[in-house]
Design an enzyme around this catalytic site. Structure first.
Site, mmCIF file in Angstrom:
data_model
loop_
_atom_site.group_PDB
_atom_site.id
_atom_site.type_symbol
_atom_site.label_atom_id
_atom_site.label_comp_id
_atom_site.label_asym_id
_atom_site.label_seq_id
_atom_site.Cartn_x
_atom_site.Cartn_y
_atom_site.Cartn_z
ATOM 1 C CG ASP A 14 8.237 -9.524 9.021
ATOM 2 O OD1 ASP A 14 7.517 -9.870 8.518
ATOM 3 O OD2 ASP A 14 9.416 -8.222 8.277
ATOM 4 N NE ARG A 57 5.764 -4.551 -2.550
ATOM 5 C CZ ARG A 57 5.755 -5.053 -1.723
ATOM 6 N NH1 ARG A 57 6.036 -4.903 0.010
ATOM 7 N NH2 ARG A 57 6.267 -6.200 -1.069
ATOM 8 N N GLY A 115 3.543 -7.989 -0.533
ATOM 9 C CA GLY A 115 3.862 -9.150 -0.710
ATOM 10 C C GLY A 115 2.917 -10.208 -0.355
ATOM 11 C CB THR A 158 4.704 -11.471 5.358
ATOM 12 O OG1 THR A 158 6.036 -11.267 5.376
ATOM 13 C CG2 THR A 158 4.463 -11.721 7.204
ATOM 14 N NE ARG A 165 -12.800 -22.610 3.128
ATOM 15 C CZ ARG A 165 -13.060 -23.461 3.575
ATOM 16 N NH1 ARG A 165 -11.780 -23.846 4.910
ATOM 17 N NH2 ARG A 165 -13.206 -24.523 3.901
ATOM 18 C CB ALA A 166 -10.697 -19.097 7.944
ATOM 19 N NE ARG A 199 23.366 -30.881 1.834
ATOM 20 C CZ ARG A 199 24.012 -30.442 2.712
ATOM 21 N NH1 ARG A 199 25.877 -30.403 2.120
ATOM 22 N NH2 ARG A 199 23.661 -29.186 3.110
ATOM 23 C CG ASP A 213 10.110 -11.573 4.809
ATOM 24 O OD1 ASP A 213 10.366 -12.063 4.170
ATOM 25 O OD2 ASP A 213 9.914 -10.113 4.350
ATOM 26 N NE ARG A 255 -16.819 -22.187 3.054
ATOM 27 C CZ ARG A 255 -17.544 -21.932 2.405
ATOM 28 N NH1 ARG A 255 -18.459 -20.778 2.219
ATOM 29 N NH2 ARG A 255 -17.711 -22.732 0.850
ATOM 30 N N GLY A 261 14.235 -12.738 2.928
ATOM 31 C CA GLY A 261 14.566 -12.431 4.215
ATOM 32 C C GLY A 261 15.172 -10.635 3.866
ATOM 33 N NE ARG A 262 13.843 -6.829 0.327
ATOM 34 C CZ ARG A 262 12.338 -5.927 0.294
ATOM 35 N NH1 ARG A 262 12.272 -5.272 0.781
ATOM 36 N NH2 ARG A 262 11.257 -7.139 0.008
ATOM 37 C CB SER A 294 27.586 -31.609 -0.133
ATOM 38 O OG SER A 294 27.038 -31.574 0.695
ATOM 39 C CG ASP A 324 6.273 -4.411 8.171
ATOM 40 O OD1 ASP A 324 6.047 -4.462 6.863
ATOM 41 O OD2 ASP A 324 7.589 -4.453 8.442
ATOM 42 N N GLY A 325 3.756 -3.066 6.681
ATOM 43 C CA GLY A 325 3.493 -2.463 6.145
ATOM 44 C C GLY A 325 1.821 -2.098 6.166
ATOM 45 C CB SER A 326 -0.800 -4.575 4.898
ATOM 46 O OG SER A 326 0.459 -5.136 3.884
HETATM 47 P P1 ATP Z 1 6.264 -7.860 3.301
HETATM 48 O O1 ATP Z 1 5.906 -7.718 4.608
HETATM 49 O O2 ATP Z 1 5.348 -9.041 2.418
HETATM 50 O O3 ATP Z 1 6.564 -7.368 2.401
HETATM 51 P P2 ATP Z 1 4.105 -5.191 4.063
HETATM 52 O O4 ATP Z 1 2.724 -5.315 4.165
HETATM 53 O O5 ATP Z 1 4.723 -5.249 4.224
HETATM 54 O O6 ATP Z 1 4.051 -6.568 3.320
HETATM 55 P P3 ATP Z 1 4.762 -2.214 2.388
HETATM 56 O O7 ATP Z 1 5.112 -2.138 0.255
HETATM 57 O O8 ATP Z 1 5.303 -2.130 3.134
HETATM 58 O O9 ATP Z 1 4.393 -4.061 1.588
HETATM 59 O O10 ATP Z 1 3.221 -2.507 2.433
HETATM 60 C C1 ATP Z 1 2.304 -2.740 1.853
HETATM 61 C C2 ATP Z 1 1.118 -1.306 1.562
HETATM 62 O O11 ATP Z 1 0.237 -1.065 2.638
HETATM 63 C C3 ATP Z 1 2.175 -0.245 0.881
HETATM 64 O O12 ATP Z 1 2.316 -0.111 -0.716
HETATM 65 C C4 ATP Z 1 0.951 1.096 1.006
HETATM 66 O O13 ATP Z 1 -0.204 1.118 0.493
HETATM 67 C C5 ATP Z 1 0.872 0.383 3.020
HETATM 68 N N1 ATP Z 1 1.507 0.696 3.506
HETATM 69 C C6 ATP Z 1 2.598 1.181 3.971
HETATM 70 N N2 ATP Z 1 3.099 1.479 5.358
HETATM 71 C C7 ATP Z 1 2.202 2.665 5.380
HETATM 72 C C8 ATP Z 1 2.322 3.798 5.556
HETATM 73 N N3 ATP Z 1 3.151 3.938 7.145
HETATM 74 N N4 ATP Z 1 0.843 4.476 5.897
HETATM 75 C C9 ATP Z 1 0.394 4.246 5.126
HETATM 76 N N5 ATP Z 1 -0.239 2.846 4.007
HETATM 77 C C10 ATP Z 1 0.955 2.247 4.269
#
Ligand code: ATP
Length: 328
Positions: free
Chosen positions: A135, A77, A16, A131, A26-27, A160, A133, A30, A176-177, A221, A108-110
């Protein structure tokens, strides 16, 4: 760990998008130039690593991006990167450009992707927490969180005005899921009547009682902040439940949605992104791999990615106490 010789670094934004990602890129770029490193932009996150959408970056690419929301490298993604075959293609593409190391800006996924990639192919990588979030552990705040809270508060202030004019009860859903950081910050910052977040379940009866008490106290309110997909459902579901108990109220629901991801980054997010961007390059040059750079008590800290993503960062109990005192 002994530092490898690094001459070419790739940077990408993934998952996201968040305000301040451009400032971070940019940082990073640079700082790379400052240390005589060739910098490469990998477009659309891991998707671009697999489709070989990789371009050498020059100064002109990062002019006037600091203040812009979103990410000029685009974000995506990538399901394919989750497979060993996809990651092999990505690795081959990096090698074809001679890229020795990566800076991954995302959630966290990235960062999990960067960790796996380092484990499998030994490509030095540093993650930056990008992110809204907030988190991720290993940093007090993630890049984009402060701006998202400001955006939410600005919107709630406007709600408000209409809530007060019509004696309405508003349920405002913020992003914030799985984490209620935006909800608690925006809730305290906008004098919410109640704040519902995924980490803490508030029985509907408690909420109704609280609103009844506030009605008796003739509060001008009432705005209830709901984190999306909290344990009791989103704002629409909560509003429907409450309306059964408080039929005399004119109840409205507003879902702020993607509005919270956009906009020019706040001064705090610009500073955070700038500090962490420089730290990413310096960390890589010092042999700090498979870590996330974060800011704790205004000091840069490198936390192993595995720890940054696994450690549960929870909303401060004290924030709840403050919210409770201020909403009675
Ligand atoms: P946000 O917190 O904003 O959702 P995010 O980085 O957690 O951001 P994700 O969709 O979870 O978003 O992960 C982004 C990309 O990272 C995924 O589409 C995938 O390409 C890669 N990724 C996430 N989890 C894994 C994993 N376990 N193994 C390999 N690649 C992953």
């Amino acid at each position: 760990m002994e530092a490898k010789t690094i001459k070419k670094i790739g940077v990408l934004t993934s998952g996201g998008d968040s305000p301040g990602m451009n400032a971070a890129i940019r940082a990073v770029v640079r700082a790379g130039f400052y240390y005589d490193i060739e910098m490469y932009g990998i477009y659309r996150g891991y998707e671009g690593m697999i489709s070989n959408d990789i371009k050498k970056l020059e100064s002109k690419h990062i002019t006037h991006v600091l203040e812009r929301g979103g990410t000029f490298l685009k974000s995506a993604r990538s399901a394919e990167f989750r497979t060993p075959e996809g990651r092999q293609i990505a690795y081959n593409n990096l090698k074809s450009h001679g890229i020795d190391a990566l800076v991954v800006i995302g959630g966290d996924g990235s960062l999990t992707g960067a960790h796996l990639f380092y484990k499998e192919f030994g490509v030095p990588a540093i993650g930056l927490p990008g992110t809204i979030d907030n988190d991720l552990s290993g940093t007090d705040s993630t890049i984009g969180f402060d701006t998202a809270c400001n955006t939410a508060i600005e919107a709630i202030d406007k709600i408000r005005d209409t809530a007060t004019s019509h004696d309405r009860l508003f349920f405002v859903e913020v992003m914030g899921r799985d984490a209620g950081f935006i909800a608690i910050n925006a809730g305290i910052g906008s004098a919410a009547a109640a704040i519902l977040i995924p980490e803490k379940k508030m029985p509907i009866e408690h909420l109704v009682d609280k609103l009844r008490i506030r009605t008796k106290a003739k509060k001008a309110s009432n705005i209830v902040i709901v984190a999306e997909g909290g344990k009791s459902g989103g704002a629409t579901e909560i509003a429907a439940l409450v309306s059964k108990h408080l039929p005399y109220y004119d109840i409205k629901v507003t879902i702020l949605g993607h509005l919270q991801r956009g906009g020019s980054p706040s001064s705090y997010d610009r500073l955070l992104a700038s500090k962490l961007g420089v730290s990413a390059i310096e960390g890589l040059l010092q042999g700090k791999y498979d870590v996330m750079a974060g800011l704790i008590n205004n000091k840069v800290v490198y936390t192993p990615i595995k720890k940054a993503i696994v450690d549960d960062k929870s909303v401060d109990e004290d924030d709840f106490r403050v919210a409770k005192i201020l909403s009675t």
